[in-house]
Design a protein around this motif. Sequence first.
Motif, mmCIF file in Angstrom:
data_model
loop_
_atom_site.group_PDB
_atom_site.id
_atom_site.type_symbol
_atom_site.label_atom_id
_atom_site.label_comp_id
_atom_site.label_asym_id
_atom_site.label_seq_id
_atom_site.Cartn_x
_atom_site.Cartn_y
_atom_site.Cartn_z
ATOM 1 N N UNK A 116 0.827 -1.200 0.000
ATOM 2 C CA UNK A 116 0.000 0.000 0.000
ATOM 3 C C UNK A 116 0.863 1.253 0.000
ATOM 4 N N UNK A 117 1.840 1.312 0.901
ATOM 5 C CA UNK A 117 2.666 2.504 1.067
ATOM 6 C C UNK A 117 3.626 2.716 -0.102
ATOM 7 N N UNK A 118 3.847 1.662 -0.898
ATOM 8 C CA UNK A 118 4.725 1.761 -2.069
ATOM 9 C C UNK A 118 3.947 1.889 -3.375
ATOM 10 N N UNK A 119 2.635 1.852 -3.313
ATOM 11 C CA UNK A 119 1.818 1.714 -4.516
ATOM 12 C C UNK A 119 1.662 3.027 -5.278
ATOM 13 N N UNK A 120 1.383 2.895 -6.560
ATOM 14 C CA UNK A 120 1.120 4.066 -7.403
ATOM 15 C C UNK A 120 -0.078 4.851 -6.878
#
Length: 474
Positions: free
Chosen positions: A304-308
């Motif tokens: 989630x925290x790395x997502x586009x």
Amino acid sequence: MTHIWHPKRSHKKLWDLELDCHPFPHLLIRNFIQSDSFTENLQRELLDLNFHEKSNDLYKFNQSDDLKKRKEPHITGLRAALFGLFRSWLGEVLGIELEPIVDVSCAKYQYTDVLLCHDDELEGRRVAFILYLVPPWESSDGGTLDLFSTDGKYWSVGVCSSSAIYGWLSLCVFVQVAEVLSEDKCRLSLSGWFHGPSLERPPRHIEPPFPRSPHLPRDETLLLEWVNPLYLDVDYQSQVQQEFEDSSEIQLKNFLKEEKFKEVSEALRLTDVQWTKQGPPNRRCYEVASLESFPQCVSACWELLCSEAFFLLLSNFTGLRLHYLSPSDEDEKDQEDEEEGEATGSSGDTPSANKNNKGPSTPVCVGELRRWAHGDYTLLHDGDASKAEYALDLLLPLSCPDWQTEFGGFTSYIANEEDEELLMVYPEENSLALVYRDKETLKFVKHINHRSSTLPIGDSCRRAVYDFSFVYYE
């Protein structure tokens, strides 16, 4: 005495003198002051001094002003002995011409006070000393003087605890005063340096930067699954952005859906995550989780925290260009110029409008899942300011329901070369903290002290705080 001060001798005793060369040469002199009445009067004079509270990333204790001009008889007498006959004797033993510079002050360490790992490397300092004036002391009281060895990069590694009056001589040494754990004893000491010809210092090792990654190709489905619906409302995002742009920081409470937050918190406490201690001690002390050992729900939160989709959400929260769909300052200026051109009949195609012909950079991030407990911290470093960048910090704490400010463990932001704190971000469960910092802003995590041990022990049998820590770059 001269013949025993030799690096090949690991340990040597002679009367009240004790020399140890591990991890570097240091000398213990027992019964340094022979007169009990002199010691008592000296202690009384010292306790009558004005002390100043000292607190930053490295230490927390109370210190007097420099004692070189004090007129009290016993302070004056000890100062004359240290920087007169004792200095001459020490210089002869070490084979160094020590200068008659007076550098001495008094320090009081009380409950939870500490001085973390450091080298005190300043020009001209050659031999450090500490004279203890303490009540009967047990190892359980804390407050030990810890001596660190170094590796080939001149980073601190191992530690050897000791105590008493010391002198040490080395190219690069690391020491710390362990946290005082006694609530009713005061660690009173005199400390300072003898000065002499400067030594050639070894070059400092430069740490490689953490690898940064662009966003993961994940769509808004993740947001809908994890994020509190309040923060997905477009109108509310505009309010958040306005507040963030006014202060460059914001905390979004109850950010994750309650059931998702509980699932991640419990998984971290109850599952077998692989944790690795981060060092060296003169830079940091905390644990980081191995990505490969994440439970499934923790991996999903990480994604989630790395997502586009999350990059775009952060853009909407902050106004930063962390996604190609988010408007940039240039876009807004182009739109203003276009509107102005339409009003005046101009095409709006001006040099200023086209001054940036390069395409937009790719937003990237770097992150850690961290575990914090008593004794953990991060420290500022001399080279941090030169490497500082514009960046957006994100903190999402977990498993800290009863955390109190007096425990430490907060993230402190300060201006470069200033001691005054600009902002302190305290651990608060499921509260997403966003802080934008410029090239003149540095940060550290304050040492977590013994007061945190009052928290109840959870199922993991470890009092710990977890957090996701990410940094995003435009």
